[in-house]
Design an enzyme around this catalytic site. Sequence first.
Site, PDB file in Angstrom:
ATOM      1  N   ASN A 130       0.821  -1.216   0.000  1.00  0.00           N
ATOM      2  CA  ASN A 130       0.000   0.000   0.000  1.00  0.00           C
ATOM      3  C   ASN A 130       0.854   1.266   0.000  1.00  0.00           C
ATOM      4  O   ASN A 130       0.338   2.360   0.234  1.00  0.00           O
ATOM      5  CB  ASN A 130      -0.922   0.017   1.215  1.00  0.00           C
ATOM      6  CG  ASN A 130      -1.967  -1.081   1.149  1.00  0.00           C
ATOM      7  OD1 ASN A 130      -2.386  -1.484   0.077  1.00  0.00           O
ATOM      8  ND2 ASN A 130      -2.387  -1.561   2.303  1.00  0.00           N
ATOM      9  N   HIS A 184     -15.153  -1.405   4.069  1.00  0.00           N
ATOM     10  CA  HIS A 184     -14.089  -2.182   4.705  1.00  0.00           C
ATOM     11  C   HIS A 184     -14.557  -2.829   6.012  1.00  0.00           C
ATOM     12  O   HIS A 184     -15.483  -2.351   6.677  1.00  0.00           O
ATOM     13  CB  HIS A 184     -12.900  -1.249   4.983  1.00  0.00           C
ATOM     14  CG  HIS A 184     -11.664  -1.952   5.412  1.00  0.00           C
ATOM     15  ND1 HIS A 184     -11.298  -2.069   6.744  1.00  0.00           N
ATOM     16  CD2 HIS A 184     -10.692  -2.583   4.697  1.00  0.00           C
ATOM     17  CE1 HIS A 184     -10.155  -2.730   6.817  1.00  0.00           C
ATOM     18  NE2 HIS A 184      -9.779  -3.056   5.596  1.00  0.00           N
ATOM     19  N   GLU A 239     -16.630   4.203   1.211  1.00  0.00           N
ATOM     20  CA  GLU A 239     -15.233   4.512   0.900  1.00  0.00           C
ATOM     21  C   GLU A 239     -15.221   5.361  -0.361  1.00  0.00           C
ATOM     22  O   GLU A 239     -16.209   5.389  -1.108  1.00  0.00           O
ATOM     23  CB  GLU A 239     -14.435   3.225   0.683  1.00  0.00           C
ATOM     24  CG  GLU A 239     -14.380   2.324   1.898  1.00  0.00           C
ATOM     25  CD  GLU A 239     -13.622   1.028   1.635  1.00  0.00           C
ATOM     26  OE1 GLU A 239     -12.537   1.073   1.022  1.00  0.00           O
ATOM     27  OE2 GLU A 239     -14.138  -0.037   2.025  1.00  0.00           O
ATOM     28  N   SER A 241     -11.320  -0.969  -1.469  1.00  0.00           N
ATOM     29  CA  SER A 241     -10.038  -1.640  -1.254  1.00  0.00           C
ATOM     30  C   SER A 241      -9.860  -2.935  -2.035  1.00  0.00           C
ATOM     31  O   SER A 241      -8.731  -3.359  -2.272  1.00  0.00           O
ATOM     32  CB  SER A 241      -9.855  -1.934   0.235  1.00  0.00           C
ATOM     33  OG  SER A 241     -10.898  -2.767   0.714  1.00  0.00           O
ATOM     34  N   ASP A 293     -14.484   7.249   3.846  1.00  0.00           N
ATOM     35  CA  ASP A 293     -13.159   6.732   4.178  1.00  0.00           C
ATOM     36  C   ASP A 293     -12.273   6.849   2.939  1.00  0.00           C
ATOM     37  O   ASP A 293     -12.511   6.194   1.930  1.00  0.00           O
ATOM     38  CB  ASP A 293     -13.276   5.272   4.617  1.00  0.00           C
ATOM     39  CG  ASP A 293     -11.944   4.684   5.065  1.00  0.00           C
ATOM     40  OD1 ASP A 293     -10.890   5.304   4.799  1.00  0.00           O
ATOM     41  OD2 ASP A 293     -11.950   3.596   5.662  1.00  0.00           O
ATOM     42  N   HIS A 305      -7.572   4.732   0.704  1.00  0.00           N
ATOM     43  CA  HIS A 305      -6.821   4.374  -0.502  1.00  0.00           C
ATOM     44  C   HIS A 305      -6.720   5.528  -1.495  1.00  0.00           C
ATOM     45  O   HIS A 305      -6.195   5.337  -2.599  1.00  0.00           O
ATOM     46  CB  HIS A 305      -7.453   3.152  -1.162  1.00  0.00           C
ATOM     47  CG  HIS A 305      -7.425   1.939  -0.292  1.00  0.00           C
ATOM     48  ND1 HIS A 305      -6.317   1.125  -0.180  1.00  0.00           N
ATOM     49  CD2 HIS A 305      -8.362   1.432   0.555  1.00  0.00           C
ATOM     50  CE1 HIS A 305      -6.578   0.150   0.680  1.00  0.00           C
ATOM     51  NE2 HIS A 305      -7.805   0.321   1.140  1.00  0.00           N
ATOM     52  N   LYS A 358      -0.671   4.226   4.321  1.00  0.00           N
ATOM     53  CA  LYS A 358      -0.598   3.769   2.935  1.00  0.00           C
ATOM     54  C   LYS A 358       0.262   4.750   2.136  1.00  0.00           C
ATOM     55  O   LYS A 358       1.482   4.709   2.207  1.00  0.00           O
ATOM     56  CB  LYS A 358      -2.008   3.584   2.398  1.00  0.00           C
ATOM     57  CG  LYS A 358      -2.753   2.463   3.140  1.00  0.00           C
ATOM     58  CD  LYS A 358      -4.151   2.264   2.665  1.00  0.00           C
ATOM     59  CE  LYS A 358      -4.805   1.041   3.296  1.00  0.00           C
ATOM     60  NZ  LYS A 358      -4.920   1.116   4.758  1.00  0.00           N
TER      61      LYS A 358
END
Length: 379
Positions: free
Chosen positions: A40, A128, A172, A176, A202, A205, A236
């Site tokens: 990541n 997630h 998100e 992910s 979120d 990523h 990450k």
Amino acid sequence: MQQELQQLKDHSNLRRLPEIEHDGRNVIVDGRRMLNLSSNDYLGLAADRTLREEFLGTLTPDNFLPTSSSSRLLTGNFTVYEELEAEMAQMFGTEAALVFNSGYHANTGILPAVSDAQTLILADKLVHASLIDGIRLSAAKCIRYRHNDLAQLERLLSQHHTAYRQIIIVTESIFSMDGDQADLAALVRLKHMYDNVLLYVDEAHAFGVHGKHGLGCAEEAGCIGDIDFLVGTFGKAAASAGAYIVCRKVIREYLVNRMRTLIFTTALPPVNIAWTLFILRKLPDMQDRREHLAHISRILREALQARGYACPSVSHIIPLIIGPSADTILRADALQRHGFYALPVRPPTVPEGTSRIRFSLTAEVKEEEIKALEEELRS
């Protein structure tokens, strides 16, 4: 326990911690040196020795503080925490920011703190595990809407908005496992249809990778100020540890008083917070890395699509969906034999029958290496 472990093994879903040695952007496993395609470290900062040397030059015996020794509410709230949070709020243009020990702490702590029995959480089906656990720990009722199905979400809002004190939409920005993306602008429009709807996003990523200054998809979409709980991680793309929320001051104060995963834990070491601040100040100047990552990601996505694979990704997280776990393990082993450290992702992380190789690209990967990977996938 042994029976359950055997069942996992029989279904090719048994996990083991790998014995792994890191060497910059490569890893060494079982004596084989391989290009790391499972990290990541999206901007390649963790593998950047020059950055580490520069940061080490700022340390002295006085400011090298390897432990906080306390919760932030006791004696663990060092000045560098305040500096990081002030800088984050300024960068995002929000009233406040608050730092946590991990993304898991953030997602399992915020939702239970801000919700009650008069709260309805509407969560994307593919959020997630940390968000799912946070929802389970809360007193709220939850309905999971179909992945990125805004029509269903709109119906649920219309149906339930009068029955609850508040509704929190949870998603998100970049997901992910599939690497696809939520439509944040559309979610903001849905949120603004009702006075009692809040939005939780979120950006784990996306932080560092998206946006002119690396602040994420919300920056890219121009909707930072419309998101009530804008959460991300430092572990990450920022090559550090910890997580954050940028929000209104009243939310920050409420979390400090109600969030159990903040209150009842020893704070991260100050030296770690100092490293995060060091990296944060450099993120706006890393557009070249972001553009290169986007370029190589597009090459790999298009190669998979040309081979007939269903590839939902629009990002640097690119799944090669195989199906059965046993077949996915064999495919990963073949890639590793040819120098590509790509790992299988199996149930329960993904649904049964959707086991995949999850390519997680970083800015350290070269275009010619992606082309070599493409050739390998053709064989």
